[in-house]
Design an enzyme around this catalytic site. Structure first.
Site, mmCIF file in Angstrom:
data_model
loop_
_atom_site.group_PDB
_atom_site.id
_atom_site.type_symbol
_atom_site.label_atom_id
_atom_site.label_comp_id
_atom_site.label_asym_id
_atom_site.label_seq_id
_atom_site.Cartn_x
_atom_site.Cartn_y
_atom_site.Cartn_z
ATOM 1 C CE LYS A 134 7.886 40.858 22.825
ATOM 2 N NZ LYS A 134 7.698 39.627 22.211
ATOM 3 C CG ASP B 243 0.783 41.217 17.389
ATOM 4 O OD1 ASP B 243 0.890 40.466 17.768
ATOM 5 O OD2 ASP B 243 -0.152 41.698 16.469
#
Length: 399
Positions: A74, A120
């Site tokens: 990410k 998350d």
């Protein structure tokens, strides 16, 4: 009895509109990442032993647990999107440059910026990290049921404030957007709307660096290009960004691409199944061990790419990713070990199931998973929940 895998055939036309990412924009993302001293290519692991067992030519796994020390991919998206915002604040255009953005003057100018997100786990950790790199701060909201290890991993970066809500992921996104707007700060989210498109698009653009690396690494290892690609999807930003890149770069022979989701929250699968061409939202509080994929609303910005160019859509129960995690943890015939977490291994688990389960034989043939198939997968995270990882991979030994 374990729930079965559900498959849905796509109807790709392979005539993409390449305006989604221009060559220039792709070069901006790669140039920025290469300007970072923290940057290095992540490994592309060839699993020839497993490929022989499964009856395909080769399997390549891009190991994103090695990315920026974050244990997940990410950081590619968050760093590029934030860098581009700060670059434009300084009045520049073109590719952001790390050295300029980290001068004392630039850091002083950016120090009051707060980048807000919902996550998350992996995305929030990456936003906190990227913000700290450029002398800024982050604020992170997390959905109900978030693992404490992931919460603490974010808080450990620059003492980032983290609020675990009683909301599902998609409502946590809305809460983060509300706080950012009310406090005059910047939402950095990988899903968007018609009004909020630039930052999510830059995040997806940042993800294309790992696809670029993978194609070049395959070339160096003697493979021209993948014939098959498995891409896991939450909101679909990574899958959409990588698929758009592959369609653009492999126009002569685009790969057979499978979009893989948890069956409890398969919003891309359900959107395609519904027909009509529009994304479908899944409400409630769906449960899956694939926390990074537990997203009920497709990113409308990348949804058209997934709708128009994917070859197949798969909704997978949790046992599929557990199979993938164990397979990568216990290598076959000299293959290298890959530590892949719950959201990273589902594509490999699906590949193993397709190739070995007798009931999947017809599907395997239809998909062309034979001795001529070269499969590319992205293990998007490592053991981001170490306790769960150990429990899963040790449960069946080398089975």
């Amino acid at each position: 009895m374990d729930r079965p895998v559900s498959l849905l055939a796509g109807a790709p036309d392979h005539h993409p509109d390449f305006s989604y990412f221009t060559d220039q924009e792709l070069s901006f993302a790669q140039a920025f990442h290469r300007s970072m001293p923290q940057y290095e290519e992540t490994p592309l692991v060839s699993l020839r032993g497993l490929a022989q067992r499964l009856g395909v030519k080769n399997i390549f796994v891009k190991d994103e647990s090695k990315r920026f020390g974050l244990n997940a991919f990410k950081g590619l998206g968050a760093s590029f999107a934030i860098a581009r915002l700060l670059w434009e604040d300084l009045g520049y255009t073109g590719a952001p440059d790390y050295a300029v953005l980290t001068t004392p003057e630039a850091r002083e100018r950016a120090r009051d910026r707060i980048f807000v997100t919902a996550t998350d786990g992996n995305h929030g950790k990456s936003v906190a990290w990227a913000a700290s790199v450029f002398g800024c701060r982050a604020r992170v909201y997390m959905p109900k049921g978030s693992k404490e290890s992931r919460v603490q991993a974010i808080r450990a970066i620059n003492d980032t404030p983290v609020e675990v809500t009683e909301l599902n992921y998609d409502d946590a996104v809305r809460l983060a957007a509300k706080w950012a707007k009310e406090n005059g700060q910047t939402l950095v989210q990988d899903t968007g709307t018609a009004e909020y498109a630039k930052i999510p698009r830059d995040i997806a653009l940042g993800y294309t660096t790992m696809a670029s690396e993978a194609l070049e690494q395959m070339r160096v290892q003697g493979e021209a290009a993948p014939t098959h690609v498995f891409l896991q999807a939450g909101v679909g930003s990574m899958a959409g960004g990588v698929l758009a890149y592959l369609e653009q770069k492999l126009t002569a022979n685009p790969p057979y691409t499978v979009i893989v989701e948890p069956d409890t929250v398969a919003c891309i699968f359900e959107s395609v199944k519904a027909g009509g061409g529009n994304p479908v939202a899944i409400g409630g509080n769906p449960e899956t061990i694939m926390a990074g994929l537990n997203c009920g609303e497709p990113n409308p910005l990348t949804w058209p790419v997934l709708r128009d160019f994917a070859s197949c859509y798969a909704a997978c129960p949790d046992w599929v990713t557990e199979l993938g995690m164990r397979t990568l943890a216990y290598p076959h015939n000299g293959d290298g070990k890959v530590i892949s977490g719950e959201s990273g291994a589902v594509g490999l688990g699906l590949l193993v199931h397709l190739c070995l389960a007798p009931e999947m034989h017809a599907e395997r043939q239809r998909m062309g998973l034979d001795e001529n198939a070269t499969v590319l997968l992205f293990s998007t995270e490592g053991d981001t929940d170490p306790e769960a990882y150990r429990r899963i991979v040790e449960a069946a030994g080398s089975k």
